[in-house]
Motif scaffolding. Structure first.
Motif, PDB file in Angstrom:
ATOM      1  N   GLY A 235      19.529  -0.181 -11.358  1.00 44.90           N
ATOM      2  CA  GLY A 235      18.670   0.230 -12.462  1.00 44.90           C
ATOM      3  C   GLY A 235      18.833  -0.778 -13.589  1.00 44.90           C
TER       4      GLY A 235
ATOM      5  N   ARG B   4      15.825   4.488 -12.562  1.00 44.60           N
ATOM      6  CA  ARG B   4      14.961   5.476 -13.230  1.00 44.60           C
ATOM      7  C   ARG B   4      13.699   4.845 -13.811  1.00 44.60           C
TER       8      ARG B   4
ATOM      9  N   SER C  56       8.636   2.653  -9.972  1.00 49.66           N
ATOM     10  CA  SER C  56       7.170   2.734  -9.957  1.00 49.66           C
ATOM     11  C   SER C  56       6.712   2.713  -8.511  1.00 49.66           C
TER      12      SER C  56
ATOM     13  N   ASP D 182       4.406   5.093 -12.929  1.00 48.01           N
ATOM     14  CA  ASP D 182       5.834   5.171 -13.218  1.00 48.01           C
ATOM     15  C   ASP D 182       6.335   6.546 -12.806  1.00 48.01           C
TER      16      ASP D 182
ATOM     17  N   GLY E 236       9.787   7.497 -12.965  1.00 45.81           N
ATOM     18  CA  GLY E 236      10.938   7.905 -13.766  1.00 45.81           C
ATOM     19  C   GLY E 236      10.561   7.861 -15.232  1.00 45.81           C
ATOM     20  N   ALA E 237      11.121   6.908 -15.942  1.00 43.87           N
ATOM     21  CA  ALA E 237      10.808   6.750 -17.362  1.00 43.87           C
ATOM     22  C   ALA E 237       9.330   6.421 -17.535  1.00 43.87           C
TER      23      ALA E 237
ATOM     24  N   ARG F  78       9.227  -0.721 -13.391  1.00 46.30           N
ATOM     25  CA  ARG F  78      10.096  -1.362 -12.397  1.00 46.30           C
ATOM     26  C   ARG F  78      10.002  -2.882 -12.478  1.00 46.30           C
TER      27      ARG F  78
END
Length: 125
Positions: A12, A41, A44, A53, A55-56, A112
């Motif tokens: 990450g 996190r 994508s 996306d 995660g975040a 990502r």
């Protein structure tokens, strides 16, 4: 005496940033992750031809921080873009309130890709 070597578990943004910091200090680092690409996190996926996306959804950078310098490079190269500094809370009756805070940034190609960019030159497994 043997040069130190570090194993980092997780590709990450934190793991990749750690690997880059170690690399800058002349310490060999190897990053392992269960995923096929770095991201963690900030993952994508492409769904129906669009990057999503998972995660975040955005990130922030403290002005004057070293990370803000990294973000400035991404902005210059078109990898990241300013998104908004205002967040609104909405419900059935419409917007209840909004507040202004730090600038939030997004990435057209997915967050990502920012981690992938940061990982250039890092050994990933």
């Amino acid at each position: 005496m043997q040069k130190p070597s570090v194993l980092i578990v997780g590709a990450g943004i934190a793991g990749i940033a750690c690997a880059q910091a170690l690399r800058s200090a002349g310490v060999a680092a190897r990053v392992v992750d269960r995923g096929r690409k770095p991201g963690g996190r900030m993952a994508s996926r492409t769904i129906h031809g669009r990057t999503v996306d998972l995660g975040a959804a955005y990130f922030t950078a403290e002005p004057g921080s070293r990370f803000a310098d990294v973000v400035a490079g991404w902005l210059e190269r078109g990898l990241a873009r300013p998104w908004t500094d205002t967040i609104a809370v909405a419900g059935a009756g419409g917007i209840h309130r909004s507040s202004t805070g730090p600038m939030r940034y997004a990435a057209a190609a997915g967050l990502r890709e920012l981690v992938v960019d940061l990982a250039r030159g890092i050994e990933l497994e």
